[in-house]
Design a protein around this motif. Structure first.
Motif, PDB file in Angstrom:
ATOM      1  N   ILE A   1     -50.634  72.121 -13.533  1.00 26.63           N
ATOM      2  CA  ILE A   1     -51.225  71.087 -12.966  1.00 26.63           C
ATOM      3  C   ILE A   1     -50.096  69.861 -12.270  1.00 26.63           C
ATOM      4  O   ILE A   1     -49.184  69.468 -13.132  1.00 26.63           O
ATOM      5  CB  ILE A   1     -52.194  70.255 -13.695  1.00 26.63           C
ATOM      6  CG1 ILE A   1     -53.298  71.080 -14.320  1.00 26.63           C
ATOM      7  CG2 ILE A   1     -52.747  68.977 -13.198  1.00 26.63           C
ATOM      8  CD1 ILE A   1     -54.051  70.300 -15.696  1.00 26.63           C
ATOM      9  N   GLU A   2     -50.206  69.532 -10.938  1.00 21.52           N
ATOM     10  CA  GLU A   2     -49.292  68.540 -10.466  1.00 21.52           C
ATOM     11  C   GLU A   2     -49.893  67.230 -11.010  1.00 21.52           C
ATOM     12  O   GLU A   2     -50.894  66.913 -10.550  1.00 21.52           O
ATOM     13  CB  GLU A   2     -49.245  68.956  -9.255  1.00 21.52           C
ATOM     14  CG  GLU A   2     -47.781  67.834  -8.594  1.00 21.52           C
ATOM     15  CD  GLU A   2     -47.659  68.181  -7.042  1.00 21.52           C
ATOM     16  OE1 GLU A   2     -47.024  67.417  -6.489  1.00 21.52           O
ATOM     17  OE2 GLU A   2     -48.111  69.380  -6.697  1.00 21.52           O
ATOM     18  N   ILE A   3     -49.044  66.390 -11.367  1.00 18.20           N
ATOM     19  CA  ILE A   3     -49.210  64.873 -12.007  1.00 18.20           C
ATOM     20  C   ILE A   3     -48.588  64.159 -10.995  1.00 18.20           C
ATOM     21  O   ILE A   3     -47.587  64.245 -10.362  1.00 18.20           O
ATOM     22  CB  ILE A   3     -48.771  64.626 -13.279  1.00 18.20           C
ATOM     23  CG1 ILE A   3     -49.286  65.546 -14.405  1.00 18.20           C
ATOM     24  CG2 ILE A   3     -49.117  63.237 -13.714  1.00 18.20           C
ATOM     25  CD1 ILE A   3     -48.837  65.410 -15.684  1.00 18.20           C
ATOM     26  N   SER A   4     -49.547  63.084 -10.340  1.00 13.30           N
ATOM     27  CA  SER A   4     -49.115  62.049  -9.516  1.00 13.30           C
ATOM     28  C   SER A   4     -47.492  61.484  -9.685  1.00 13.30           C
ATOM     29  O   SER A   4     -47.368  61.118 -10.861  1.00 13.30           O
ATOM     30  CB  SER A   4     -49.950  60.791  -9.430  1.00 13.30           C
ATOM     31  OG  SER A   4     -51.304  61.493  -9.060  1.00 13.30           O
ATOM     32  N   ASN A   5     -46.834  61.380  -8.621  1.00 13.41           N
ATOM     33  CA  ASN A   5     -45.371  61.104  -8.898  1.00 13.41           C
ATOM     34  C   ASN A   5     -45.189  59.480  -9.440  1.00 13.41           C
ATOM     35  O   ASN A   5     -44.267  59.070  -9.829  1.00 13.41           O
ATOM     36  CB  ASN A   5     -44.559  61.449  -7.954  1.00 13.41           C
ATOM     37  CG  ASN A   5     -44.895  60.412  -6.578  1.00 13.41           C
ATOM     38  OD1 ASN A   5     -45.682  59.877  -6.513  1.00 13.41           O
ATOM     39  ND2 ASN A   5     -44.269  60.898  -5.241  1.00 13.41           N
ATOM     40  N   GLU A   6     -46.363  58.694  -9.307  1.00 13.04           N
ATOM     41  CA  GLU A   6     -46.416  57.607  -9.840  1.00 13.04           C
ATOM     42  C   GLU A   6     -45.949  57.539 -11.317  1.00 13.04           C
ATOM     43  O   GLU A   6     -45.508  56.327 -11.968  1.00 13.04           O
ATOM     44  CB  GLU A   6     -47.592  56.845  -9.467  1.00 13.04           C
ATOM     45  CG  GLU A   6     -48.873  57.171 -10.399  1.00 13.04           C
ATOM     46  CD  GLU A   6     -50.217  56.701  -9.870  1.00 13.04           C
ATOM     47  OE1 GLU A   6     -50.647  56.129 -10.515  1.00 13.04           O
ATOM     48  OE2 GLU A   6     -50.486  56.565  -8.725  1.00 13.04           O
ATOM     49  N   HIS A   7     -46.156  58.572 -11.925  1.00 18.16           N
ATOM     50  CA  HIS A   7     -45.834  58.505 -13.633  1.00 18.16           C
ATOM     51  C   HIS A   7     -44.396  59.083 -13.729  1.00 18.16           C
ATOM     52  O   HIS A   7     -44.072  59.317 -15.041  1.00 18.16           O
ATOM     53  CB  HIS A   7     -46.924  59.511 -14.252  1.00 18.16           C
ATOM     54  CG  HIS A   7     -48.221  59.036 -13.949  1.00 18.16           C
ATOM     55  ND1 HIS A   7     -48.786  57.864 -14.577  1.00 18.16           N
ATOM     56  CD2 HIS A   7     -49.165  59.520 -13.338  1.00 18.16           C
ATOM     57  CE1 HIS A   7     -49.973  57.696 -14.152  1.00 18.16           C
ATOM     58  NE2 HIS A   7     -50.178  58.575 -13.247  1.00 18.16           N
ATOM     59  N   TYR A   8     -43.718  59.266 -12.809  1.00 14.51           N
ATOM     60  CA  TYR A   8     -42.224  59.977 -13.072  1.00 14.51           C
ATOM     61  C   TYR A   8     -41.288  59.103 -13.977  1.00 14.51           C
ATOM     62  O   TYR A   8     -40.826  59.640 -14.890  1.00 14.51           O
ATOM     63  CB  TYR A   8     -41.640  60.239 -11.629  1.00 14.51           C
ATOM     64  CG  TYR A   8     -40.521  61.015 -11.710  1.00 14.51           C
ATOM     65  CD1 TYR A   8     -40.319  62.263 -11.636  1.00 14.51           C
ATOM     66  CD2 TYR A   8     -39.132  60.145 -11.466  1.00 14.51           C
ATOM     67  CE1 TYR A   8     -38.980  62.977 -11.887  1.00 14.51           C
ATOM     68  CE2 TYR A   8     -38.065  60.727 -11.665  1.00 14.51           C
ATOM     69  CZ  TYR A   8     -37.851  62.178 -11.953  1.00 14.51           C
ATOM     70  OH  TYR A   8     -36.613  62.689 -11.933  1.00 14.51           O
ATOM     71  N   ILE A   9     -41.230  58.092 -13.565  1.00 15.69           N
ATOM     72  CA  ILE A   9     -40.299  57.009 -14.107  1.00 15.69           C
ATOM     73  C   ILE A   9     -40.692  56.925 -15.672  1.00 15.69           C
ATOM     74  O   ILE A   9     -39.852  57.008 -16.550  1.00 15.69           O
ATOM     75  CB  ILE A   9     -40.232  55.711 -13.630  1.00 15.69           C
ATOM     76  CG1 ILE A   9     -39.568  55.694 -12.329  1.00 15.69           C
ATOM     77  CG2 ILE A   9     -39.565  54.752 -14.451  1.00 15.69           C
ATOM     78  CD1 ILE A   9     -39.532  54.411 -11.485  1.00 15.69           C
ATOM     79  N   LYS A  10     -42.083  56.724 -16.016  1.00 19.50           N
ATOM     80  CA  LYS A  10     -42.359  56.781 -17.336  1.00 19.50           C
ATOM     81  C   LYS A  10     -42.013  57.917 -17.916  1.00 19.50           C
ATOM     82  O   LYS A  10     -41.634  57.858 -19.252  1.00 19.50           O
ATOM     83  CB  LYS A  10     -43.989  56.370 -17.442  1.00 19.50           C
ATOM     84  CG  LYS A  10     -44.500  56.242 -18.911  1.00 19.50           C
ATOM     85  CD  LYS A  10     -45.986  55.758 -18.763  1.00 19.50           C
ATOM     86  CE  LYS A  10     -46.317  55.451 -20.135  1.00 19.50           C
ATOM     87  NZ  LYS A  10     -47.946  54.693 -20.184  1.00 19.50           N
ATOM     88  N   LEU A  11     -42.464  58.967 -17.575  1.00 23.67           N
ATOM     89  CA  LEU A  11     -42.112  60.379 -18.122  1.00 23.67           C
ATOM     90  C   LEU A  11     -40.653  60.469 -18.329  1.00 23.67           C
ATOM     91  O   LEU A  11     -40.284  60.880 -19.624  1.00 23.67           O
ATOM     92  CB  LEU A  11     -42.720  61.623 -17.703  1.00 23.67           C
ATOM     93  CG  LEU A  11     -44.254  61.522 -17.657  1.00 23.67           C
ATOM     94  CD1 LEU A  11     -44.837  62.378 -16.636  1.00 23.67           C
ATOM     95  CD2 LEU A  11     -44.745  61.876 -19.138  1.00 23.67           C
ATOM     96  N   ARG A  12     -39.914  60.443 -17.444  1.00 26.28           N
ATOM     97  CA  ARG A  12     -38.358  60.524 -17.452  1.00 26.28           C
ATOM     98  C   ARG A  12     -37.889  59.643 -18.635  1.00 26.28           C
ATOM     99  O   ARG A  12     -36.878  60.251 -19.261  1.00 26.28           O
ATOM    100  CB  ARG A  12     -37.725  60.287 -15.990  1.00 26.28           C
ATOM    101  CG  ARG A  12     -36.371  60.463 -15.963  1.00 26.28           C
ATOM    102  CD  ARG A  12     -35.965  60.169 -14.642  1.00 26.28           C
ATOM    103  NE  ARG A  12     -34.423  60.559 -14.290  1.00 26.28           N
ATOM    104  CZ  ARG A  12     -33.436  59.797 -14.725  1.00 26.28           C
ATOM    105  NH1 ARG A  12     -33.794  58.511 -14.963  1.00 26.28           N
ATOM    106  NH2 ARG A  12     -32.289  60.128 -14.304  1.00 26.28           N
ATOM    107  N   MET A  13     -37.919  58.511 -18.571  1.00 26.10           N
ATOM    108  CA  MET A  13     -37.634  57.435 -19.631  1.00 26.10           C
ATOM    109  C   MET A  13     -38.107  57.997 -20.893  1.00 26.10           C
ATOM    110  O   MET A  13     -37.169  57.950 -21.988  1.00 26.10           O
ATOM    111  CB  MET A  13     -38.210  56.037 -19.410  1.00 26.10           C
ATOM    112  CG  MET A  13     -37.846  55.466 -17.989  1.00 26.10           C
ATOM    113  SD  MET A  13     -35.860  55.541 -17.861  1.00 26.10           S
ATOM    114  CE  MET A  13     -35.338  54.582 -19.143  1.00 26.10           C
ATOM    115  N   ALA A  14     -39.256  58.532 -21.382  1.00 25.34           N
ATOM    116  CA  ALA A  14     -39.499  58.911 -22.496  1.00 25.34           C
ATOM    117  C   ALA A  14     -38.895  60.296 -22.794  1.00 25.34           C
ATOM    118  O   ALA A  14     -38.329  60.364 -24.058  1.00 25.34           O
ATOM    119  CB  ALA A  14     -41.003  59.283 -22.514  1.00 25.34           C
TER     120      ALA A  14
END
Length: 126
Positions: free
Chosen positions: A91-104
């Motif tokens: 499933i492709e998740i909206s890229n607006e969540h990229y920074i939050k996931l990357r930081m985690a």
């Protein structure tokens, strides 16, 4: 029809937020076995020079835990989530969540690097 599409879009956004919260909580759960794989990416396109000048854009993260996996592509900020338990390929998740996931991901990686460094320092100083 337009109102129905807006409601559907809002529902999808809310579900994505819940999924991202679920993923982040799993990544931060120190009792869970999480495998983080980094790979260096290159671009042959028009952004090649920009990517070469920004090393943080060269690292692609793949995270695997339980029956779930996540892939973050730094060039186009594409996020792919897969859950083998329920049978979705991805499933492709909206890229607006990229920074939050990357930081985690980076936070978990840094934590375990510090644990390893502490262990090494303690062994040296014994």
């Amino acid at each position: 029809m337009r109102g129905i599409g807006k409601n559907l879009s809002d529902e999808v956004q809310q579900l994505e937020v819940k999924l991202v919260e679920h993923i982040v909580s799993n990544i931060k759960d120190l009792n869970m076995d999480v495998n983080i794989v980094e790979s260096k990416v290159t671009s042959q396109g028009k952004f090649k020079k920009f990517i070469e000048d920004n090393p943080r854009l060269q690292i692609k993260y793949e995270v695997h835990y339980m029956e779930e996996s996540l892939s973050l592509d730094p060039i186009d900020k594409k996020i792919l989530y897969r859950n083998d338990k329920i049978g979705y390929n991805s499933i492709e998740i909206s890229n607006e969540h990229y920074i939050k996931l990357r930081m985690a991901i980076i936070g978990r990686k840094n934590y375990f690097e510090m644990i390893a460094k502490k262990d090494m320092l303690e062994k040296i100083l014994k």
